[in-house]
Design a protein around this motif. Sequence first.
Motif, short mmCIF file in Angstrom:
data_model
loop_
_atom_site.label_atom_id
_atom_site.label_comp_id
_atom_site.label_asym_id
_atom_site.label_seq_id
_atom_site.Cartn_x
_atom_site.Cartn_y
_atom_site.Cartn_z
N SER A 3 0.58 -1.37 0.10
CA SER A 3 -0.08 0.05 -0.12
C SER A 3 0.88 1.23 -0.14
O SER A 3 0.48 2.30 0.02
N ASN A 4 2.19 0.95 0.30
CA ASN A 4 3.12 2.48 0.01
C ASN A 4 3.60 2.59 -1.33
O ASN A 4 4.32 3.62 -1.63
N TYR A 5 3.03 1.76 -2.01
CA TYR A 5 3.58 1.85 -3.38
C TYR A 5 2.51 2.22 -4.54
O TYR A 5 1.74 1.83 -4.50
N CYS A 6 2.95 3.03 -5.51
CA CYS A 6 2.34 3.36 -6.69
C CYS A 6 2.64 2.29 -7.47
O CYS A 6 3.79 2.02 -7.59
N MET A 7 1.55 1.63 -8.34
CA MET A 7 1.92 0.71 -9.03
C MET A 7 1.40 0.64 -10.49
O MET A 7 0.38 1.30 -10.71
N GLY A 8 2.19 0.32 -11.28
CA GLY A 8 1.93 0.62 -12.88
C GLY A 8 2.29 -0.72 -13.71
O GLY A 8 2.94 -1.82 -13.34
N TRP A 9 1.54 -0.59 -15.01
CA TRP A 9 1.94 -1.76 -15.74
C TRP A 9 2.57 -1.01 -17.28
O TRP A 9 2.13 0.01 -17.36
N PHE A 10 3.31 -1.86 -17.51
CA PHE A 10 4.21 -1.17 -18.67
C PHE A 10 4.07 -2.59 -19.96
O PHE A 10 3.89 -3.59 -19.34
N ARG A 11 4.52 -2.20 -20.89
CA ARG A 11 4.73 -3.32 -21.90
C ARG A 11 5.78 -2.98 -22.86
O ARG A 11 5.78 -1.85 -23.39
N GLN A 12 6.27 -4.10 -23.71
CA GLN A 12 7.26 -3.84 -24.58
C GLN A 12 7.05 -4.91 -25.68
O GLN A 12 7.07 -6.12 -25.52
N ALA A 13 6.80 -4.34 -26.94
CA ALA A 13 6.82 -5.28 -28.04
C ALA A 13 8.31 -5.41 -28.82
O ALA A 13 8.99 -4.61 -28.61
N PRO A 14 8.53 -6.55 -29.57
CA PRO A 14 9.91 -6.75 -29.97
C PRO A 14 10.10 -5.44 -30.82
O PRO A 14 9.31 -4.91 -31.69
N GLY A 15 11.47 -5.20 -30.65
CA GLY A 15 11.90 -4.00 -31.46
C GLY A 15 11.33 -2.60 -31.20
O GLY A 15 11.85 -1.65 -31.78
#
Length: 127
Positions: free
Chosen positions: A30-42
């Motif tokens: 609960s002390n953390y801001c949480m994110g989602w990221f993504r990486q496609a090839p290249g």
Amino acid sequence: QVQLVESGGGLVQAGGSLRLSCAASERTVSNYCMGWFRQAPGKEREFVAVISRSGINTRYADSVKGRFTISRDNAKNTVFLQMNSLKPEDTAVYYCAAVSTPLSHYVYMKVPEYPYWGQGTQVTVSS
């Protein structure tokens, strides 16, 4: 130091849904801001969604707005990414990330702002 483990990725047809989970090692998630990221090839790693410590504030990349929903369950130390109406261009490795912050409602949307990352989970959307 928090450790993050993603799960829930897989192969799905266009128009389908997946739900990603990110389990954190710390009980103080609960002390953390949480994110989602993504990486496609290249391609470079890109922002997908973020949720504040409080869960009140969320932000989404324009490309996923209206289709993806981020949520968190602090009691279970878990963050979720519900992905609906998936498109082939959503194909990527999806990463969960965390940043400790004293600000309950603030959100971070840039890759360099996050010191803690999971190993990633592959999402493949077939056309």
